[in-house]
Design an enzyme around this catalytic site. Structure first.
Site, PDB file in Angstrom:
ATOM      1  N   HIS A 535       0.822  -1.210   0.000  1.00 10.55           N
ATOM      2  CA  HIS A 535       0.000   0.000   0.000  1.00 10.55           C
ATOM      3  C   HIS A 535       0.860   1.265   0.000  1.00 10.55           C
ATOM      4  O   HIS A 535       0.597   2.208   0.749  1.00 10.55           O
ATOM      5  CB  HIS A 535      -0.937  -0.004   1.216  1.00 10.55           C
ATOM      6  CG  HIS A 535      -1.966  -1.080   1.146  1.00 10.55           C
ATOM      7  ND1 HIS A 535      -2.643  -1.554   2.247  1.00 10.55           N
ATOM      8  CD2 HIS A 535      -2.451  -1.789   0.095  1.00 10.55           C
ATOM      9  CE1 HIS A 535      -3.491  -2.502   1.876  1.00 10.55           C
ATOM     10  NE2 HIS A 535      -3.388  -2.665   0.571  1.00 10.55           N
ATOM     11  N   HIS A 581      -6.844  -0.209   3.017  1.00  5.21           N
ATOM     12  CA  HIS A 581      -6.223  -0.499   1.718  1.00  5.21           C
ATOM     13  C   HIS A 581      -6.380   0.696   0.774  1.00  5.21           C
ATOM     14  O   HIS A 581      -7.349   1.445   0.868  1.00  5.21           O
ATOM     15  CB  HIS A 581      -6.845  -1.758   1.134  1.00  5.21           C
ATOM     16  CG  HIS A 581      -6.813  -2.910   2.101  1.00  5.21           C
ATOM     17  ND1 HIS A 581      -6.408  -4.168   1.757  1.00  5.21           N
ATOM     18  CD2 HIS A 581      -7.119  -2.976   3.420  1.00  5.21           C
ATOM     19  CE1 HIS A 581      -6.472  -4.958   2.812  1.00  5.21           C
ATOM     20  NE2 HIS A 581      -6.906  -4.252   3.836  1.00  5.21           N
TER      21      HIS A 581
HETATM   22  C1  LIG Z   1      -0.015  -6.943  -4.792  1.00  6.18           C
HETATM   23  C2  LIG Z   1      -0.938  -5.807  -4.440  1.00  6.18           C
HETATM   24  C3  LIG Z   1      -2.123  -6.064  -3.766  1.00  6.18           C
HETATM   25  C4  LIG Z   1      -2.978  -5.017  -3.418  1.00  6.18           C
HETATM   26  N1  LIG Z   1      -4.165  -5.292  -2.794  1.00  6.18           N
HETATM   27  C5  LIG Z   1      -5.029  -4.289  -2.546  1.00  6.18           C
HETATM   28  C6  LIG Z   1      -6.316  -4.554  -2.001  1.00  6.18           C
HETATM   29  O1  LIG Z   1      -6.710  -5.697  -1.770  1.00  6.18           O
HETATM   30  N2  LIG Z   1      -7.125  -3.491  -1.757  1.00  6.18           N
HETATM   31  C7  LIG Z   1      -6.744  -2.202  -2.009  1.00  6.18           C
HETATM   32  O2  LIG Z   1      -7.523  -1.284  -1.761  1.00  6.18           O
HETATM   33  N3  LIG Z   1      -5.524  -1.935  -2.509  1.00  6.18           N
HETATM   34  C8  LIG Z   1      -4.675  -2.937  -2.801  1.00  6.18           C
HETATM   35  N4  LIG Z   1      -3.456  -2.663  -3.335  1.00  6.18           N
HETATM   36  C9  LIG Z   1      -3.054  -1.248  -3.519  1.00  6.18           C
HETATM   37  C10 LIG Z   1      -3.645  -0.602  -4.757  1.00  6.18           C
HETATM   38  O3  LIG Z   1      -3.762  -1.557  -5.780  1.00  6.18           O
HETATM   39  C11 LIG Z   1      -2.752   0.568  -5.191  1.00  6.18           C
HETATM   40  O4  LIG Z   1      -2.638   1.503  -4.132  1.00  6.18           O
HETATM   41  C12 LIG Z   1      -3.278   1.317  -6.405  1.00  6.18           C
HETATM   42  O5  LIG Z   1      -3.717   0.440  -7.402  1.00  6.18           O
HETATM   43  C13 LIG Z   1      -2.174   2.213  -6.954  1.00  6.18           C
HETATM   44  O6  LIG Z   1      -2.626   2.871  -8.105  1.00  6.18           O
HETATM   45  P1  LIG Z   1      -1.626   3.752  -8.979  1.00  6.18           P
HETATM   46  O7  LIG Z   1      -2.412   4.302 -10.100  1.00  6.18           O
HETATM   47  O8  LIG Z   1      -0.900   4.674  -8.097  1.00  6.18           O
HETATM   48  O9  LIG Z   1      -0.517   2.728  -9.510  1.00  6.18           O
HETATM   49  P2  LIG Z   1      -0.680   1.455 -10.451  1.00  6.18           P
HETATM   50  O10 LIG Z   1      -2.078   0.980 -10.467  1.00  6.18           O
HETATM   51  O11 LIG Z   1       0.364   0.497 -10.028  1.00  6.18           O
HETATM   52  O12 LIG Z   1      -0.376   2.017 -11.895  1.00  6.18           O
HETATM   53  C14 LIG Z   1       0.896   2.396 -12.360  1.00  6.18           C
HETATM   54  C15 LIG Z   1       0.945   2.037 -13.834  1.00  6.18           C
HETATM   55  O13 LIG Z   1       2.032   2.695 -14.443  1.00  6.18           O
HETATM   56  C16 LIG Z   1       2.695   1.795 -15.305  1.00  6.18           C
HETATM   57  N5  LIG Z   1       4.068   2.279 -15.422  1.00  6.18           N
HETATM   58  C17 LIG Z   1       4.985   2.387 -14.439  1.00  6.18           C
HETATM   59  N6  LIG Z   1       6.124   2.903 -14.916  1.00  6.18           N
HETATM   60  C18 LIG Z   1       5.916   3.149 -16.231  1.00  6.18           C
HETATM   61  C19 LIG Z   1       6.733   3.686 -17.262  1.00  6.18           C
HETATM   62  N7  LIG Z   1       7.988   4.081 -17.024  1.00  6.18           N
HETATM   63  N8  LIG Z   1       6.209   3.789 -18.505  1.00  6.18           N
HETATM   64  C20 LIG Z   1       4.936   3.392 -18.764  1.00  6.18           C
HETATM   65  N9  LIG Z   1       4.123   2.858 -17.810  1.00  6.18           N
HETATM   66  C21 LIG Z   1       4.612   2.754 -16.557  1.00  6.18           C
HETATM   67  C22 LIG Z   1       2.566   0.457 -14.600  1.00  6.18           C
HETATM   68  O14 LIG Z   1       2.795  -0.626 -15.447  1.00  6.18           O
HETATM   69  C23 LIG Z   1       1.142   0.543 -14.072  1.00  6.18           C
HETATM   70  O15 LIG Z   1       0.213   0.082 -15.005  1.00  6.18           O
HETATM   71  C24 LIG Z   1      -2.613  -3.686  -3.725  1.00  6.18           C
HETATM   72  C25 LIG Z   1      -1.434  -3.420  -4.422  1.00  6.18           C
HETATM   73  C26 LIG Z   1      -0.609  -4.465  -4.798  1.00  6.18           C
HETATM   74  C27 LIG Z   1       0.637  -4.136  -5.564  1.00  6.18           C
END
Ligand SMILES: Cc1cc2nc3c(=O)[nH]c(=O)nc-3n(C[C@H](O)[C@H](O)[C@H](O)COP(=O)(O)OP(=O)(O)OC[C@H]3O[C@@H](n4cnc5c(N)ncnc54)[C@H](O)[C@@H]3O)c2cc1C
Length: 602
Positions: A535, A581
Site C-alpha cells: 500500500h 487499503h
Molecule cells: C499486490 C498488491 C495487492 C494489493 N491489494 C489491494 C487490495 O486488496 N485493496 C486495495 O484497496 N488496494 C490494494 N493494493 C493497492 C492498490 O492496488 C494501489 O494503491 C493502487 O492500485 C495504486 O494505483 P496507482 O495508479 O498509483 O498505480 P498502479 O495501479 O500500479 O499504476 C501504475 C501504472 O504505471 C505503469 N508504469 C509504471 N512505470 C511506467 C513507465 N515508465 N512507462 C509506462 N508505464 C509505466 C505500470 O505498469 C502501471 O500500469 C494492492 C497493491 C498491490 C501491488
C-alpha cells in the site's frame, strides 16, 4: 458564405485534423504515435492513469495518449480474472513489476520482491478488497494541503462516482445489517460487492462480534468510520470476475473514441522540457518498447500527466531531472528542478500474517490442490460461480491501541481518534508471504497489519538506466511506535482466535511463532516475519499552494511545483497513509484529478 456554412467548414477541418492526430484504439507500434502531439500525454495506464484517460476524453475536443509499459488488458490471464487466485507474492509474474526492496534493517536485513501491476489497469488487477479508510484521513489531507476539496465530505461524491456496488442477491449469506447501501456508489465503473463465497469462519466471527468486548460489529466499513469488525467488500463483478479499472472504464465505446490512443508495451524513459520565461515547461515524453530498441518521442500541447505509481513516478521524475539536485548531480542527470521531496515520504502498511491449524478440511486451502483448481476453473469459466469467486477475506477488523502505549514525545501516530492503528484480515486459509504452505492441512490466518505507521522510507534512482528498478527502502519497523502497535495487534489476534468461540474450528496457533509471548519475543517475530501489504503512497506528496518544494512535490491541484505543464495523479501524491487499503483512495483521487484537469482546460 453565410456564418453557418463557415462554422460547418471549420468544424469539418477541425474534425479532419483531429482524425489525423490520432486514431482511437489500442496500439503497440511506436511508429503509430512517433512525434505526434496530443493535448494530454498520460504516463502509466494503471489505476489512476486509466481513469484519467477515460474521463478527460469525455470531452471530444481533448486528445489523449495513454502510455503503458505492460501489456493490454485483452486476454487477461486467469489469476488476474479469478478473484481467489490473485497474485501470489514471491512469484515473479509477467504482469507484475517485480521490484526488490533494499535490505530492511527493521526486518533483520531481509529483502523481498515487491510486486505491482504491470498491465493496462495496473495494480487494480492484483488482489481486491475495497476499503475507503476513515474520514479523518481525508480531513487531515485537506488540512495539510489547505484544500477542502480533499476532505472526506468533498471526496465522497468521487468515491461514489467510481464505485459500482452490487447489492447482495437472494440466497446471500449477508443481510441489511452487513452493509449500508447509502454509503456506496452503485453506478460507477468499478464493481464492489459483499463476498460471494462463504468462509468456514464466517459464523464464528459473527459470534465473536456479538459476544466478545473489543470486537464490536461495524455496520459498513466504507461509511467513513471503520473501527470494529465488518463484512469485507471485495472488488468482484456481477459475473464473478475480479474487477479492474481497465475493464471497468475502458469499455468498447471509450476505446472507440477518436480522441484516445493507448499504446502498451511502451516504457516511458524520460520527460522532456522546454524553457520559458516562467520556468521549465514539460512538453514531451520519450518511451521505448525494450532496452535496446529506439526511443520514440511524443509531445503534449497542454499537459503531461504522470500516473506511474508510487515507485515509478518518482523514478521517472528523477531520471528526467526533477529531484534532489545533490542526487541528480551525483548521477550526472541535468537538473531541471531541485525538488528534494521527490522519492521521500514513502509510507506503507507492514503486515504480520499469523496462522492457526484448523480442524475442518473445507477451508480455501483446497486451492492448494492443482486437480481441484482445474475442476473449479472449468466450473467458474462456465458459470462464474464456485470457490474461485472467494475473496481475500470475508471479514476485516479495524482497531486502536490504548494511547498509553505511545510515549509522550512521539504521541499517537494516527490521523484522528476514529482512525485504526492496526487491521485484521480474517482469512480462511494459510496466509504468509514469507513461509510456504506446509504441504498439508487446513488453516485459518489472521493478517494483522499496522495501519497508522510512522516509519518513513525513500525511492531513489542509483543509475540513469530506466530499466533498472529504483532503490526502494520502506524502512519497515524502524519506528518504535510501529513495533508497539504491532505487539498489541499480535496480542489482539490471539485474543480473537483464542476465544472459546473458535474451539470447533481451530486446533492451535501454528505459526509463525506461537511461543513468542513476551514483548521482546513478539518484537523478534514481527522483525523476522513482517512484510508489506503493498500500500505504498506519498513519494510525490501534495503540499499547500503557498509552500515550496521543500514541503512537497505537487500542489493541491496535483500540478508539479516549480514547473509548468506537468501533473501527477496516482498513489504517490497522497500525503497521509490511509488507515486501510489504498485502491479506493486512488480511485477517488483520480476521479477528482480528472475534474481538476477538466476545470483547468475547459
Ligand atoms: C499486490 C498488491 C495487492 C494489493 N491489494 C489491494 C487490495 O486488496 N485493496 C486495495 O484497496 N488496494 C490494494 N493494493 C493497492 C492498490 O492496488 C494501489 O494503491 C493502487 O492500485 C495504486 O494505483 P496507482 O495508479 O498509483 O498505480 P498502479 O495501479 O500500479 O499504476 C501504475 C501504472 O504505471 C505503469 N508504469 C509504471 N512505470 C511506467 C513507465 N515508465 N512507462 C509506462 N508505464 C509505466 C505500470 O505498469 C502501471 O500500469 C494492492 C497493491 C498491490 C501491488
Amino acid at each position: 458564405m453565410n456564418t453557418s456554412r463557415i462554422l460547418n467548414l471549420l468544424s469539418a477541418v477541425a474534425l479532419l485534423s483531429l482524425l489525423q492526430v490520432c486514431s482511437a484504439g489500442l496500439l503497440t507500434d511506436p511508429a503509430a504515435v512517433s512525434n505526434k502531439k496530443y493535448d494530454f500525454v498520460i504516463v502509466g495506464g494503471g489505476t489512476a492513469g486509466v481513469i484519467m484517460a477515460a474521463r478527460i476524453t469525455e470531452n471530444p475536443r481533448h486528445t489523449v495518449l495513454l502510455i503503458e509499459s505492460g501489456a493490454s488488458h485483452e486476454n487477461i490471464p486467469l489469476p488476474l480474472r479469478a478473484p481467489a487466485l490473485g497474485v501470489r507474492s514471491g512469484s515473479n509474474e509477467p504482469w507484475t513489476w517485480n521490484h526488490t526492496i533494499v535490505p530492511q534493517i527493521g526486518l533483520e536485513n531481509r529483502t523481498f520482491t515487491y510486486q505491482t501491476g504491470h498491465i493496462l489497469g495496473g495494480s487494480s488487477y492484483v488482489y481486491g478488497l475495497y476499503t475507503r479508510s476513515t474520514d479523518q484521513i481525508y480531513d487531515k489531507i485537506a488540512k495539510v494541503s489547505g484544500d477542502n476539496g480533499w476532505s472526506w465530505n468533498s471526496l465522497v461524491p468521487y468515491f461514489n462516482k467510481a464505485e459500482g456496488f452490487i447489492l447482495p442477491g437472494n440466497g446471500s449469506e449477508w443481510s441489511g445489517s452487513d452493509f449500508e447501501s447509502s454509503a456506496h456508489g452503485t453506478r460507477g465503473p468499478f464493481n464492489t460487492r459483499l463476498p460471494i463465497f462463504p468462509n468456514d469462519i464466517d459464523p464464528f466471527i459473527a459470534q465473536l462480534v456479538a459476544t466478545v468486548p473489543g470486537f464490536s460489529k461495524r455496520h459498513d466499513i466504507s461509511s467513513g468510520k471503520a473501527l470494529g469488525v465488518g463484512v469485507s467488500q471485495p472488488s468482484i463483478t456481477k459475473a464473478g470476475s475480479a474487477s479492474n479499472v481497465a475493464t471497468g472504464y475502458l469499455t468498447p465505446d471509450v476505446l472507440a473514441r477518436q480522441n484516445l490512443d493507448i499504446i502498451t508495451g511502451a516504457r516511458a524513459t524520460k520527460l522532456t522540457f522546454k524553457s520559458s520565461p516562467s520556468g521549465p515547461v514539460a512538453n514531451g515524453v520519450q518511451f521505448t518498447p525494450s532496452p535496446n530498441a529506439n526511443t520514440t518521442s511524443v509531445f503534449a500541447n497542454n499537459e503531461i500527466i504522470l500516473s506511474a505509481g508510487a515507485f515509478n513516478t518518482p523514478q521517472l521524475l528523477q531520471l528526467s531531472g526533477i529531484g534532489s539536485s545533490t542526487l541528480l548531480k551525483s548521477l550526472k542527470v541535468p537538473v531541471i528542478l531541485n525538488s528534494p521531496q521527490v522519492g521521500r515520504n514513502l509510507r506503507d502498511h507492514v503486515t504480520m500474517p499469523m496462522q492457526w491449524l484448523a480442524s475442518v478440511n473445507t477451508t480455501l486451502d483446497r486451492l492448494q490442490n492443482a486437480t481441484f483448481v482445474t475442476e473449479q476453473t472449468a466450473l467458474w469459466e462456465s458459470t462464474g460461480a464456485g470457490i474461485l469467486t472467494a475473496s481475500v477475506a470475508n471479514h476485516l477488523g479495524f482497531f486502536r491501541v490504548n494511547s498509553s502505549v505511545f510515549d509522550a514525545q512521539t504521541g499517537d501516530p494516527s490521523a484522528g481518534p476514529d482512525c485504526a492503528h492496526y487491521e485484521f484480515l480474517f482469512r480462511d486459509c494459510w496466509q504468509s508471504f514469507t513461509l510456504p504452505y506446509p504441504g498439508q492441512g487446513s488453516y485459518v490466518s489472521m493478517g494483522m497489519q499496522v495501519t497508522s505507521t510512522s516509519s518513513i522510507g525513500t525511492v531513489t534512482i542509483n543509475t540513469t538506466n530506466p530499466f533498472t528498478s529504483p532503490l526502494i527502502d520502506p524502512q519497515y519497523f524502524t519506528s518504535p511506535t510501529d513495533i508497539k502497535i504491532g505487539i498489541q495487534g499480535v496480542r489482539a489476534a490471539r485474543q480473537a482466535y483464542g476465544s472459546p468461540i473458535f474451539k470447533d474450528i481451530l486446533v492451535r496457533e501454528f505459526g509463525p511463532n506461537p511461543n513468542a509471548t513476551t514483548d521482546a519475543e513478539i518484537e523478534a517475530m514481527l522483525r523476522h516475519s513482517g512484510t508489506t501489504l503493498f500500500h505504498a503512497v506519498g513519494t510525490a506528496q501534495m503540499a499547500a499552494f503557498n509552500s515550496g518544494v521543500e514541503k512537497g512535490v505537487v500542489n493541491p491541484d496535483l500540478t508539479v511545483k516549480g514547473v509548468k505543464g506537468l501533473r501527477i495523479v496516482d498513489a504517490s501524491v497522497i500525503p497521509v497513509l490511509p488507515d486501510a487499503h489504498t485502491l479506493a483512495p486512488v480511485l477517488a483521487f483520480a476521479e477528482r484529478g480528472a475534474d481538476l484537469v477538466k476545470a483547468a482546460w475547459p
